[in-house]
Write an enzyme that holds these catalytic residues in place. Structure first.
Site, PDB file in Angstrom:
ATOM      1  N   GLU A   6       0.814  -1.227   0.000  1.00  0.00           N
ATOM      2  CA  GLU A   6       0.000   0.000   0.000  1.00  0.00           C
ATOM      3  C   GLU A   6       0.843   1.271   0.000  1.00  0.00           C
ATOM      4  OE1 GLU A   6      -0.553  -2.648   1.892  1.00  0.00           O
ATOM      5  OE2 GLU A   6      -2.666  -3.205   1.750  1.00  0.00           O
ATOM      6  N   PHE A  11     -11.198  -7.507  13.897  1.00  0.00           N
ATOM      7  CA  PHE A  11     -10.152  -7.974  12.985  1.00  0.00           C
ATOM      8  C   PHE A  11      -9.849  -6.891  11.946  1.00  0.00           C
ATOM      9  CE2 PHE A  11      -9.004 -10.211   8.988  1.00  0.00           C
ATOM     10  CZ  PHE A  11      -7.758 -10.634   9.392  1.00  0.00           C
ATOM     11  N   GLN A  12      -8.587  -6.599  11.764  1.00  0.00           N
ATOM     12  CA  GLN A  12      -8.112  -5.565  10.834  1.00  0.00           C
ATOM     13  C   GLN A  12      -8.733  -4.202  11.118  1.00  0.00           C
ATOM     14  OE1 GLN A  12      -8.254  -7.120   6.750  1.00  0.00           O
ATOM     15  NE2 GLN A  12      -6.202  -7.935   7.059  1.00  0.00           N
ATOM     16  N   LYS A  34     -17.368  -0.689   6.281  1.00  0.00           N
ATOM     17  CA  LYS A  34     -17.912  -1.638   5.306  1.00  0.00           C
ATOM     18  C   LYS A  34     -19.433  -1.516   5.176  1.00  0.00           C
ATOM     19  CE  LYS A  34     -17.260  -6.359   3.789  1.00  0.00           C
ATOM     20  NZ  LYS A  34     -16.613  -7.650   4.031  1.00  0.00           N
ATOM     21  N   MET A  74      24.412   8.464   1.495  1.00  0.00           N
ATOM     22  CA  MET A  74      24.371   9.776   2.131  1.00  0.00           C
ATOM     23  C   MET A  74      24.739   9.677   3.606  1.00  0.00           C
ATOM     24  SD  MET A  74      24.096  12.918   1.613  1.00  0.00           S
ATOM     25  CE  MET A  74      23.116  13.540   0.241  1.00  0.00           C
TER      26      MET A  74
END
Lengths: 162, 561
Positions: free
Chosen positions: B49, B111-112, B161, B475
């Site tokens: 993502e 969940f999630q 949802k 760097m």
């Protein structure tokens, strides 16, 4: 640069998460909050937040601009000066032995505050006023023994022009 | 028309003319994906993502439109945070749609489930949890409006949802009205007149432009203004391309790795007209010493940018494009030749700084990373869209590729986010299918989002990756060399995958150059293949980026080659 105390009063959307946007801004940008008061206004869609902060001049400018930038902040005003009325409130639970009871009531009378709860060993006193008045009262009551103290930060409202 | 939440989202995407979004499906957004698949909106399936957000960011910068991504709840949402923070720092307009668990489960550690609105509050321009289907359309419209207006930025919309499944009587909405949001586009004319007066008096003026000029599509106006007033121009990293890199008034980039002349100019100028910048510490160095002799004009659409880091003489809140147009129209009355004569001494001084201390590196019998970027510039005739990772690769790309147009240099400037370049290149390639898009990378940072090679191959996006492979996190190693007595703590990437084989494993093309004479043929071949390509350039291991201003030092005190 010297730090000054400022009172910001703002109208915000009365929605969940708005207070956290305001307080998160202060912690995230390392600004300081001395006190904070929030409640709904006459319009249920709008709340007023009164916040006291201490900072030097450029930081005060940043605080005001950053608060203004929050999408949920509708209006903000610096109410530090004398053109606004400021009040704080405190509830003080003071130990009240027999020999002190009259003295405490005299002080309450002088300060024009109220006893809102009485017990055999205590009074709860309600006081409103500016910061100086509340501090003065606390100083006088301290020798009797302050059991508990709940204190708000200041509320402020701009005086109306005549 | 009765529509469910997912269909409303698709309708709003269509209204906003979003043709492609970037995302990754999951449990909380299955319903949305089901509608998406039925619609004409294209979807680029990323492999992580973070890649979706950087790709949307690259898309937004290359196209000048709002980038959109779609992710699921919980880990899908948390994986977007780095990308959102990067877009926030660089003021890139994004709308990030995240799925959320159903409203009746919110707060139950479902969940999630994660409080992504809470997590992203400090790194979004604004964000929303849509609690009810009645709010969805308005919130989505506001999100697009907020993302692209004023000072742009990412806006996150968290859709539970059940809200996506619920139905609503949909009719297209009228204009957005946000009572508390009203950006100032029009500058104050009195202030502008003061600027003109300062310009007329100034003997050693410079213009310092930043990403704001690109965001407000004001490059043309900036160029006209600079030429009319004969004021030399430097830009921040984010401003590269806002002013033509081939123009005689161009000073090069300012800042920690800016050119000698640009940094010397800030130290010696008597007027700095700064436009669309926010005076980042990488630009100013020690703030007390920054442009200490100069009156500073600061033009920006965001009032909080003004006087945040640097005190200014004339603050102007306004849109860069409108402000520059107005300024140019006020300049008309003065004669550019007269101005030029007045400035001759200053321009001569700049020319001397330029000729005595140009950008330089030592050519040796080993590939120099700067040489690879120079060759890339020559072979692409400066026309490619360059994205970068972060670190030395980013600075060499900024120094040695000369940008003539806006939207051609895409880099994570404020956040400095390694792993940005490859997904951003994917987004830029989606926005500009006919352009050559090249990610200038290091061997360290490319590995942070290397999985997006699969995205490029699957979506047939022929992005090119140029790895300046020095086997170090270069760097940080440079800082360790200069400031930590060469103690290279944990910066040596002793083991790296074989990038050529890795490219092939992904179904892309892999090429390698180990000798200077191989650079040009490898680049020529890699740039001409109509497929994703990784070009691995094995470069000098301990090459440093110069000039360099040590952190916290005055900007005029540079370490040079």
């Amino acid at each position: 640069m010297p730090e000054e105390k400022h009172i910001f009063s703002m109208l915000v959307d009365n929605q969940p998460g708005v207070l956290s946007r305001v307080s998160g801004l202060f912690s995230g940008r390392n600004f300081n909050i001395e006190s904070l008061v929030v409640a709904e206004t006459i319009d249920p869609l709008v709340s007023r937040i009164t916040i006291v902060t201490k900072a030097n001049k450029p930081v005060v400018e940043q605080i005001e601009k950053q608060l203004n930038k929050l999408i949920n902040v509708i209006k903000i005003r610096d109410l530090t000066g004398p053109e606004s009325v400021k009040r704080e409130m405190a509830l003080i639970c003071v130990r009240a032995k027999a020999e002190h009871r009259a003295e405490i009531l005299r002080i309450v009378d002088i300060f024009r505050c109220k006893v809102v709860d009485v017990g055999r060993r205590h009074y709860i006193i309600e006081v409103t006023g500016d910061e100086g008045k509340i501090s003065a009262l606390l100083n006088l009551l301290k020798p009797m023994g302050i059991k508990k103290l709940a204190r708000t930060g200041p509320l402020a409202l701009l005086r109306e022009p005549d | 028309m009765k529509l469910n939440g997912s269909q409303i989202l698709i309708e709003v995407l269509k209204e906003e003319k979003v043709s492609t979004i970037f995302g990754f499906p999951g449990g909380a957004v299955i319903g949305i994906y089901d509608e998406l698949a039925k619609s004409e909106v294209e979807h680029v399936l990323v492999r992580h993502e973070q890649g979706a957000v950087h790709a949307a960011d690259g898309y937004a910068r290359a196209s000048g439109r709002v980038g959109v991504c779609l992710v699921t709840s919980g880990p899908g949402a948390t994986n977007t945070v780095t990308g959102i923070a990067s877009a926030f720092m660089d003021s890139i307009p994004l709308v990030v749609i995240s799925g959320q668990v159903p409203t009746n489960l919110i707060g139950n550690d479902a969940f999630q489930e994660v409080d992504i609105v809470g997590i992203t509050r400090p790194c979004t321009k604004h964000n929303y949890l849509v609690q009810h289907i009645n709010d969805l359309q308005r919130v989505l419209k506001e999100a697009f409006y907020l993302a692209r207006s004023g000072r742009p930025g990412p806006v996150l919309v968290d859709i539970p949802k059940d809200v996506a499944n619920d139905t609503f009587d949909f009719t297209p909405m009228e204009d957005i009205n946000l009572k508390s949001y009203n950006p100032t586009y029009q500058p104050n004319m009195w202030q502008l007149q003061k600027v003109i007066n300062l310009i007329e008096q100034a003997e050693r003026p410079i213009i310092f432009a930043g990403g704001g000029v690109i965001l407000s599509k004001a490059s043309g106006e900036l160029t006209e203004f600079a030429r009319k007033t004969q004021i030399p121009v430097t830009t921040s990293l984010m401003g590269l391309g806002a002013f033509p890199g081939s123009d005689p008034l161009w000073l090069g980039m300012i800042g920690m790795h800016g050119t000698y002349r640009a940094n010397m100019c800030t130290g010696h100028c008597d007027l700095m007209v700064s436009i669309g910048v926010r005076f980042d510490d990488r630009v100013t160095g020690k703030t007390d010493a920054f442009a200490a002799q100069a009156k500073i004009v600061h033009i920006d659409i965001d009032p909080t940018s003004i006087r945040k880091n640097i005190p200014v003489t004339i603050p102007i809140v306004g849109d860069c494009k409108i402000t520059l147009e107005r300024l140019s129209s006020l300049v008309k009355k003065s004669d550019p030749n007269h101005l030029k004569r007045r400035r001759q001494k200053w321009l001569d001084q700049i020319e001397e700084w330029k000729s005595t201390r140009p950008l330089a590196y030592k050519q040796e019998n080993i590939i120099k990373p700067q040489y690879v970027v120079e060759k890339l510039y020559q072979l692409t005739k400066g026309q490619a869209i360059i994205t970068t990772e972060v670190g030395q690769n980013q600075m060499w790309a900024a120094q040695y590729y000369h940008f003539d147009q806006p939207g051609h240099f895409i880099t994570s400037g404020g956040l400095g986010c390694m792993g940005f370049g490859l997904p951003a290149a994917i987004g830029a390639q989606v926005a500009c299918p006919d352009k050559l898009v090249v990610d200038v990378a290091g061997d360290g940072s490319i590995q942070m989002n290397i999985q997006e090679m699969a995205t490029a191959v699957q979506s047939c996006l022929p992005v090119k990756v140029v790895i300046l492979n020095n086997g170090y996190l270069g760097m940080v190693r440079q800082w360790q060399e200069l400031f930590y007595e060469k103690r290279y703590a944990c910066t040596s990437m002793d083991y790296a995958p074989d990038f050529v084989k890795l490219a092939e494993a992904y179904g892309a093309v892999g090429l390698r150059a180990t000798q200077p004479e191989e650079v040009e043929p490898v680049l020529s071949e890699g740039l001409s293949v109509p497929k994703p390509v990784i070009m691995d350039f094995v470069v000098a291991k301990e090459e440093n980026v110069y000039p360099m201003v040590p952190a916290g030092a005055p900007i005029t005190e540079m370490l040079l080659v």
